[in-house]
Design a protein around this motif. Structure first.
Motif, PDB file in Angstrom:
ATOM      1  N   PRO A  83       2.275 -86.785  59.668  1.00 13.82           N
ATOM      2  CA  PRO A  83       1.805 -86.725  58.283  1.00 13.82           C
ATOM      3  C   PRO A  83       2.957 -86.981  57.302  1.00 13.82           C
ATOM      4  O   PRO A  83       4.041 -86.416  57.460  1.00 13.82           O
ATOM      5  CB  PRO A  83       1.258 -85.303  58.134  1.00 13.82           C
ATOM      6  CG  PRO A  83       0.941 -84.881  59.539  1.00 13.82           C
ATOM      7  CD  PRO A  83       1.958 -85.566  60.402  1.00 13.82           C
ATOM      8  N   PRO A  84       2.715 -87.860  56.313  1.00 14.88           N
ATOM      9  CA  PRO A  84       3.767 -88.167  55.342  1.00 14.88           C
ATOM     10  C   PRO A  84       4.219 -86.924  54.584  1.00 14.88           C
ATOM     11  O   PRO A  84       3.394 -86.153  54.104  1.00 14.88           O
ATOM     12  CB  PRO A  84       3.103 -89.171  54.387  1.00 14.88           C
ATOM     13  CG  PRO A  84       1.956 -89.729  55.146  1.00 14.88           C
ATOM     14  CD  PRO A  84       1.501 -88.642  56.068  1.00 14.88           C
ATOM     15  N   VAL A  85       5.515 -86.750  54.524  1.00 11.93           N
ATOM     16  CA  VAL A  85       6.118 -85.623  53.818  1.00 11.93           C
ATOM     17  C   VAL A  85       6.854 -86.183  52.600  1.00 11.93           C
ATOM     18  O   VAL A  85       7.542 -87.202  52.700  1.00 11.93           O
ATOM     19  CB  VAL A  85       7.112 -84.879  54.745  1.00 11.93           C
ATOM     20  CG1 VAL A  85       7.862 -83.792  53.996  1.00 11.93           C
ATOM     21  CG2 VAL A  85       6.378 -84.306  55.949  1.00 11.93           C
ATOM     22  N   VAL A  93       3.222 -90.616  49.608  1.00 10.93           N
ATOM     23  CA  VAL A  93       2.556 -89.810  50.630  1.00 10.93           C
ATOM     24  C   VAL A  93       1.042 -90.002  50.612  1.00 10.93           C
ATOM     25  O   VAL A  93       0.366 -89.671  51.582  1.00 10.93           O
ATOM     26  CB  VAL A  93       2.896 -88.301  50.505  1.00 10.93           C
ATOM     27  CG1 VAL A  93       4.360 -88.050  50.811  1.00 10.93           C
ATOM     28  CG2 VAL A  93       2.527 -87.758  49.145  1.00 10.93           C
ATOM     29  N   GLU A  94       0.508 -90.535  49.519  1.00 11.80           N
ATOM     30  CA  GLU A  94      -0.934 -90.735  49.411  1.00 11.80           C
ATOM     31  C   GLU A  94      -1.317 -91.980  50.204  1.00 11.80           C
ATOM     32  O   GLU A  94      -0.767 -93.061  49.967  1.00 11.80           O
ATOM     33  CB  GLU A  94      -1.363 -90.911  47.945  1.00 11.80           C
ATOM     34  CG  GLU A  94      -0.963 -89.762  47.038  1.00 11.80           C
ATOM     35  CD  GLU A  94       0.470 -89.846  46.526  1.00 11.80           C
ATOM     36  OE1 GLU A  94       1.182 -90.822  46.833  1.00 11.80           O
ATOM     37  OE2 GLU A  94       0.882 -88.910  45.834  1.00 11.80           O
ATOM     38  N   PRO A  95      -2.278 -91.874  51.147  1.00 10.69           N
ATOM     39  CA  PRO A  95      -2.655 -93.031  51.964  1.00 10.69           C
ATOM     40  C   PRO A  95      -3.038 -94.271  51.153  1.00 10.69           C
ATOM     41  O   PRO A  95      -2.662 -95.384  51.514  1.00 10.69           O
ATOM     42  CB  PRO A  95      -3.832 -92.515  52.797  1.00 10.69           C
ATOM     43  CG  PRO A  95      -3.576 -91.045  52.899  1.00 10.69           C
ATOM     44  CD  PRO A  95      -2.957 -90.656  51.586  1.00 10.69           C
ATOM     45  N   ALA A  96      -3.749 -94.100  50.040  1.00 13.23           N
ATOM     46  CA  ALA A  96      -4.175 -95.264  49.246  1.00 13.23           C
ATOM     47  C   ALA A  96      -2.963 -95.988  48.651  1.00 13.23           C
ATOM     48  O   ALA A  96      -2.905 -97.227  48.659  1.00 13.23           O
ATOM     49  CB  ALA A  96      -5.132 -94.831  48.139  1.00 13.23           C
ATOM     50  N   ARG A  99      -1.099 -97.687  51.523  1.00 21.37           N
ATOM     51  CA  ARG A  99      -1.821 -98.883  51.974  1.00 21.37           C
ATOM     52  C   ARG A  99      -1.570-100.057  51.016  1.00 21.37           C
ATOM     53  O   ARG A  99      -1.344-101.188  51.447  1.00 21.37           O
ATOM     54  CB  ARG A  99      -3.313 -98.584  52.086  1.00 21.37           C
ATOM     55  CG  ARG A  99      -4.101 -99.736  52.673  1.00 21.37           C
ATOM     56  CD  ARG A  99      -5.551 -99.380  52.884  1.00 21.37           C
ATOM     57  NE  ARG A  99      -6.195-100.401  53.678  1.00 21.37           N
ATOM     58  CZ  ARG A  99      -7.343-100.262  54.290  1.00 21.37           C
ATOM     59  NH1 ARG A  99      -7.979 -99.110  54.210  1.00 21.37           N
ATOM     60  NH2 ARG A  99      -7.864-101.238  54.984  1.00 21.37           N
ATOM     61  N   LYS A 100      -1.612 -99.776  49.710  1.00 21.40           N
ATOM     62  CA  LYS A 100      -1.359-100.822  48.706  1.00 21.40           C
ATOM     63  C   LYS A 100       0.071-101.363  48.855  1.00 21.40           C
ATOM     64  O   LYS A 100       0.303-102.567  48.813  1.00 21.40           O
ATOM     65  CB  LYS A 100      -1.581-100.250  47.305  1.00 21.40           C
ATOM     66  CG  LYS A 100      -1.423-101.265  46.204  1.00 21.40           C
ATOM     67  CD  LYS A 100      -1.709-100.664  44.851  1.00 21.40           C
ATOM     68  CE  LYS A 100      -1.483-101.718  43.776  1.00 21.40           C
ATOM     69  NZ  LYS A 100      -1.660-101.182  42.440  1.00 21.40           N
ATOM     70  N   GLU A 101       1.024-100.456  49.052  1.00 19.84           N
ATOM     71  CA  GLU A 101       2.427-100.861  49.224  1.00 19.84           C
ATOM     72  C   GLU A 101       2.602-101.700  50.485  1.00 19.84           C
ATOM     73  O   GLU A 101       3.299-102.711  50.486  1.00 19.84           O
ATOM     74  CB  GLU A 101       3.319 -99.621  49.265  1.00 19.84           C
ATOM     75  CG  GLU A 101       4.764 -99.894  49.645  1.00 19.84           C
ATOM     76  CD  GLU A 101       5.580-100.647  48.600  1.00 19.84           C
ATOM     77  OE1 GLU A 101       6.770-100.901  48.871  1.00 19.84           O
ATOM     78  OE2 GLU A 101       5.048-100.990  47.533  1.00 19.84           O
ATOM     79  N   LEU A 102       1.962-101.313  51.582  1.00 17.32           N
ATOM     80  CA  LEU A 102       2.070-102.074  52.829  1.00 17.32           C
ATOM     81  C   LEU A 102       1.444-103.463  52.677  1.00 17.32           C
ATOM     82  O   LEU A 102       1.936-104.438  53.259  1.00 17.32           O
ATOM     83  CB  LEU A 102       1.445-101.311  53.991  1.00 17.32           C
ATOM     84  CG  LEU A 102       2.130 -99.992  54.368  1.00 17.32           C
ATOM     85  CD1 LEU A 102       1.401 -99.306  55.512  1.00 17.32           C
ATOM     86  CD2 LEU A 102       3.601-100.191  54.696  1.00 17.32           C
ATOM     87  N   GLY A 103       0.401-103.567  51.879  1.00 15.54           N
ATOM     88  CA  GLY A 103      -0.197-104.872  51.596  1.00 15.54           C
ATOM     89  C   GLY A 103       0.781-105.774  50.857  1.00 15.54           C
ATOM     90  O   GLY A 103       0.917-106.969  51.167  1.00 15.54           O
TER      91      GLY A 103
END
Length: 182
Positions: A83-85, A93-96, A99-103
């Motif tokens: 889990p992201p700390v 740490v927020e999945p959304a 996800r945007k950053e990984l995109g």
């Protein structure tokens, strides 16, 4: 073709020489970044790290460069197991948001850790691909935020992408379709 592990130290030595900052090479191992090779820059104020060390993938440039090329379901599994700390006020740490950053990373060809793991430290990384085009490792540069400024990041990204493309070539990866990444 030589295994990349034999080339890792030569690659980071060359990158550190080119940009005069600390260079690191790592892989994704059990959901974390495992650092296989590190070369310090020639500057007095540098980043101290050692090969064999591990860091969370969600808050490192190497980790984001590696995660960005996995299916989101695989990233979710990694985030579930690790889990992201929040390590600094900048840690995603927020999945959304992650996800945007990984995109963005997948699209632009490089990742940035802007003081996300350690305050005052900025890193820029790019993925390395094997002969099938699969991302198998990543290479980065890191240094103090007073030297790795937002203005300098595009130049450093070009250098990191250039050497990650060279490393990918060692593995027989197809050449990138887009010449002007970064």
């Amino acid at each position: 073709r030589k295994p990349l592990a034999h080339e890792a130290q030569a690659l980071v030595d060359e990158l550190a020489r080119r940009v005069n900052e600390t260079a690191s090479f790592g892989i994704l191992d059990d959901g974390e970044v495992l650092y296989l090779a590190i070369a310090p820059g020639e500057r007095e104020l540098g980043i101290q790290s050692t090969a064999g060390g591990r860091h969370p993938a969600h808050c490192t440039a190497l980790g984001k460069a590696l995660l960005a090329h996995l299916p989101w379901e695989s990233v979710e599994s990694i985030l579930e197991a690790h889990p992201p700390v929040r390590l600094t006020p900048s840690t995603l740490v927020e999945p959304a948001r992650l996800r945007k950053e990984l995109g963005r990373v997948a699209e632009e060809g490089f990742a940035v850790d802007d003081e996300e793991r350690v305050p005052g430290v900025v890193c820029v990384a790019s993925p390395i691909r094997d002969q099938t085009g699969t991302v198998v490792a990543a290479i980065s540069i890191s240094g103090p935020s007073l030297r790795i400024t937002r203005r300098r990041i595009p130049l450093l990204a070009r250098e990191v992408i250039k050497i990650s493309d060279e490393a990918s070539g060692i593995l027989g990866a197809p050449q990138p379709a887009v010449e002007s990444r970064g």
